[in-house]
Design a protein around this motif. Structure first.
Motif, mmCIF file in Angstrom:
data_model
loop_
_atom_site.group_PDB
_atom_site.id
_atom_site.type_symbol
_atom_site.label_atom_id
_atom_site.label_comp_id
_atom_site.label_asym_id
_atom_site.label_seq_id
_atom_site.Cartn_x
_atom_site.Cartn_y
_atom_site.Cartn_z
ATOM 1 N N LEU A 131 11.081 17.368 19.721
ATOM 2 C CA LEU A 131 11.938 18.499 19.337
ATOM 3 C C LEU A 131 12.810 18.144 18.147
ATOM 4 C CD1 LEU A 131 12.970 19.852 22.867
ATOM 5 C CD2 LEU A 131 11.480 21.002 21.200
ATOM 6 N N ARG A 132 13.297 16.909 18.101
ATOM 7 C CA ARG A 132 14.156 16.494 16.975
ATOM 8 C C ARG A 132 13.394 16.521 15.659
ATOM 9 N NH1 ARG A 132 16.075 12.897 20.917
ATOM 10 N NH2 ARG A 132 14.822 11.155 20.119
ATOM 11 N N THR A 133 12.105 16.242 15.709
ATOM 12 C CA THR A 133 11.311 16.286 14.480
ATOM 13 C C THR A 133 11.121 17.708 13.987
ATOM 14 O OG1 THR A 133 9.140 16.461 15.581
ATOM 15 C CG2 THR A 133 10.038 14.239 15.244
ATOM 16 N N ARG A 134 11.388 18.690 14.821
ATOM 17 C CA ARG A 134 11.195 20.087 14.450
ATOM 18 C C ARG A 134 12.493 20.734 13.935
ATOM 19 N NH1 ARG A 134 5.814 21.640 14.683
ATOM 20 N NH2 ARG A 134 6.451 23.743 15.281
ATOM 21 N N ILE A 135 13.587 19.966 13.975
ATOM 22 C CA ILE A 135 14.859 20.517 13.483
ATOM 23 C C ILE A 135 14.801 20.653 11.958
ATOM 24 C CG2 ILE A 135 17.348 20.122 13.279
ATOM 25 C CD1 ILE A 135 17.221 18.548 15.887
ATOM 26 N N ILE A 140 10.648 30.589 23.450
ATOM 27 C CA ILE A 140 10.937 29.658 22.355
ATOM 28 C C ILE A 140 11.820 28.518 22.879
ATOM 29 C CG2 ILE A 140 12.076 29.350 20.120
ATOM 30 C CD1 ILE A 140 11.440 32.252 19.472
ATOM 31 N N VAL A 141 11.438 27.298 22.573
ATOM 32 C CA VAL A 141 12.265 26.132 22.889
ATOM 33 C C VAL A 141 12.967 25.715 21.603
ATOM 34 C CG1 VAL A 141 12.312 23.760 23.741
ATOM 35 C CG2 VAL A 141 10.657 25.389 24.686
ATOM 36 N N PRO A 142 14.273 25.875 21.514
ATOM 37 C CA PRO A 142 14.979 25.550 20.267
ATOM 38 C C PRO A 142 14.927 24.054 19.975
ATOM 39 C CG PRO A 142 16.535 26.005 22.030
ATOM 40 C CD PRO A 142 15.186 26.350 22.562
ATOM 41 N N PRO A 143 14.559 23.675 18.767
ATOM 42 C CA PRO A 143 14.468 22.247 18.425
ATOM 43 C C PRO A 143 15.758 21.476 18.662
ATOM 44 C CG PRO A 143 13.366 23.563 16.756
ATOM 45 C CD PRO A 143 14.063 24.529 17.666
ATOM 46 N N ILE A 144 16.925 22.142 18.523
ATOM 47 C CA ILE A 144 18.183 21.406 18.693
ATOM 48 C C ILE A 144 18.386 20.945 20.134
ATOM 49 C CG2 ILE A 144 19.364 22.480 16.742
ATOM 50 C CD1 ILE A 144 20.813 24.294 18.731
ATOM 51 N N LEU A 145 17.553 21.432 21.042
ATOM 52 C CA LEU A 145 17.606 20.909 22.406
ATOM 53 C C LEU A 145 17.320 19.409 22.394
ATOM 54 C CD1 LEU A 145 17.960 21.813 25.415
ATOM 55 C CD2 LEU A 145 15.474 22.054 25.511
ATOM 56 N N ASP A 162 20.076 28.539 25.202
ATOM 57 C CA ASP A 162 21.164 28.344 24.247
ATOM 58 C C ASP A 162 21.502 26.865 24.216
ATOM 59 O OD1 ASP A 162 23.394 28.251 22.680
ATOM 60 O OD2 ASP A 162 24.588 29.679 23.855
ATOM 61 N N ALA A 163 21.015 26.177 23.202
ATOM 62 C CA ALA A 163 21.245 24.735 23.089
ATOM 63 C C ALA A 163 22.327 24.415 22.073
ATOM 64 C CB ALA A 163 19.939 24.028 22.717
ATOM 65 N N SER A 164 23.095 25.417 21.674
ATOM 66 C CA SER A 164 24.168 25.210 20.708
ATOM 67 C C SER A 164 25.315 24.437 21.348
ATOM 68 C CB SER A 164 24.669 26.559 20.189
ATOM 69 O OG SER A 164 25.344 27.274 21.230
ATOM 70 N N GLU A 165 26.322 24.090 20.531
ATOM 71 C CA GLU A 165 27.482 23.369 21.034
ATOM 72 C C GLU A 165 28.283 24.207 22.026
ATOM 73 O OE1 GLU A 165 28.927 20.233 20.719
ATOM 74 O OE2 GLU A 165 26.929 19.713 20.037
ATOM 75 N N SER A 166 28.196 25.518 21.915
ATOM 76 C CA SER A 166 28.896 26.385 22.868
ATOM 77 C C SER A 166 28.029 26.687 24.085
ATOM 78 C CB SER A 166 29.309 27.694 22.181
ATOM 79 O OG SER A 166 28.169 28.394 21.699
ATOM 80 N N GLY A 167 26.808 26.153 24.096
ATOM 81 C CA GLY A 167 25.902 26.328 25.216
ATOM 82 C C GLY A 167 25.578 24.990 25.850
ATOM 83 N N LEU A 168 24.306 24.778 26.140
ATOM 84 C CA LEU A 168 23.891 23.528 26.782
ATOM 85 C C LEU A 168 24.210 22.307 25.930
ATOM 86 C CD1 LEU A 168 20.402 24.643 28.181
ATOM 87 C CD2 LEU A 168 22.438 24.109 29.537
ATOM 88 N N GLY A 169 24.191 22.479 24.619
ATOM 89 C CA GLY A 169 24.424 21.358 23.716
ATOM 90 C C GLY A 169 25.796 20.730 23.852
ATOM 91 N N GLY A 170 26.734 21.467 24.416
ATOM 92 C CA GLY A 170 28.071 20.934 24.589
ATOM 93 C C GLY A 170 28.296 20.253 25.926
ATOM 94 N N MET A 171 27.261 20.208 26.746
ATOM 95 C CA MET A 171 27.396 19.627 28.088
ATOM 96 C C MET A 171 27.006 18.149 28.042
ATOM 97 S SD MET A 171 25.948 22.862 30.313
ATOM 98 C CE MET A 171 26.640 22.254 31.869
ATOM 99 N N ARG A 172 27.984 17.318 27.756
ATOM 100 C CA ARG A 172 27.742 15.895 27.472
ATOM 101 C C ARG A 172 27.283 15.103 28.689
ATOM 102 N NH1 ARG A 172 27.648 17.844 23.002
ATOM 103 N NH2 ARG A 172 29.339 17.688 21.483
ATOM 104 N N GLU A 173 27.638 15.559 29.895
ATOM 105 C CA GLU A 173 27.317 14.796 31.096
ATOM 106 C C GLU A 173 25.985 15.207 31.718
ATOM 107 O OE1 GLU A 173 29.145 12.240 32.095
ATOM 108 O OE2 GLU A 173 30.461 12.617 30.379
ATOM 109 N N LEU A 174 25.365 16.270 31.203
ATOM 110 C CA LEU A 174 24.143 16.791 31.818
ATOM 111 C C LEU A 174 22.992 15.807 31.674
ATOM 112 C CD1 LEU A 174 23.345 19.398 33.323
ATOM 113 C CD2 LEU A 174 22.387 20.233 31.171
ATOM 114 N N LYS A 175 22.417 15.409 32.813
ATOM 115 C CA LYS A 175 21.315 14.447 32.814
ATOM 116 C C LYS A 175 20.016 15.052 33.319
ATOM 117 C CE LYS A 175 24.368 10.459 33.523
ATOM 118 N NZ LYS A 175 25.612 11.225 33.322
ATOM 119 N N ILE A 176 20.103 16.086 34.147
ATOM 120 C CA ILE A 176 18.911 16.715 34.716
ATOM 121 C C ILE A 176 18.976 18.208 34.447
ATOM 122 C CG2 ILE A 176 17.602 17.184 36.828
ATOM 123 C CD1 ILE A 176 18.796 14.611 38.004
ATOM 124 N N LEU A 177 17.947 18.738 33.778
ATOM 125 C CA LEU A 177 17.882 20.172 33.463
ATOM 126 C C LEU A 177 16.486 20.673 33.804
ATOM 127 C CD1 LEU A 177 19.000 22.780 32.215
ATOM 128 C CD2 LEU A 177 18.297 21.914 29.971
#
Length: 241
Positions: free
Chosen positions: A235-239, A195-200, A171-186
């Protein structure tokens, strides 16, 4: 059950165990003088299944802020561990048999590092999301089929290790991982992600992203081997526009 004897209080133990204890006792816990000097309660690979209350009471008195109980036989978090909730900053419970985390985990408000790797966990309580100082979380080598929702509430989390589980989706949405602004290592390697979501790719704060060992077809291994920056760019090119 371990016999307490005078293991916590005897001044004979300030510089190490005396000969009688070394020969006849299996008491694996540090004495209060060691805990006073280090502020650490560490018992590794000692096959313990519980931590006696008197040990945690001594740790509380000595202001212990790091607890490491890796490689034991704990089936749950020590029931008296909340005695240390006021000061605890690091908690390591790797390589045990823990199948659940209690809701009182929220009491450990100063916790910055929590390691639960190599246990029997399949979920985490929502209360864990209240640990707003938590920076590093390791839940690798467990039985998670998805990332627990409480993780997305950890606003200061910088490192999340969730590899070697059975996670099926990201879940790379804003309510998921996408909202974790400080995350540096995943690290989500060795899971069941199809499936790897392009918005990641929008998570440009990431410095290390590990996805090896999953069944998805895209991105291909060639892209993965180019490193995190190239992977995020791809991934950004696939959005979709």
């Amino acid at each position: 059950m371990y016999m307490a004897c005078d293991g916590l209080n005897s001044p004979r133990l300030q510089g190490g165990r005396d000969e009688t204890e070394a020969e006849g006792s299996q008491w694996p816990f540090p004495d209060k003088y060691h805990m006073r000097n280090t502020r650490i309660l560490k018992v590794s690979r000692a096959q313990i299944s519980e931590v006696p209350m008197e040990v945690l009471e001594a740790a509380q008195q000595e202001l212990v802020n790091i607890v490491s109980l890796d490689g034991n036989r704990l089936r749950e978090m020590p029931k008296d561990l909340p005695l240390l909730s006021e000061h605890l900053t690091q908690l390591v419970l790797n390589k045990n048999q823990i199948s659940f985390v209690p809701t009182n985990i929220s009491q450990y408000s100063k916790l910055t590092d929590l390691s639960l790797s190599n246990n029997l966990l399949c979920d985490l309580p929502m209360e864990l999301g209240g640990l707003q100082l938590l920076r590093n979380l390791d839940i690798s080598h467990n039985r998670f089929r998805q990332l627990p929702r409480c993780i997305y509430e950890l606003e200061r989390l910088e490192s999340l290790s969730a590899h070697d589980n059975q996670i099926r989706a990201i879940d790379a949405s804003e309510s998921g991982l996408g909202g974790m602004r400080e995350l540096k290592i995943l690290n989500l390697g060795n899971n069941d992600i199809e499936i790897v979501p392009p918005i990641l790719g929008k998570m440009q704060n990431l410095r290390e992203l590990e996805l090896w060992g999953n069944p998805f077809r895209q991105p291909r291994h060639q892209i993965l081997s180019m490193g995190t920056s190239a992977l995020l760019s791809y991934l950004r090119t696939r959005i979709p526009i």
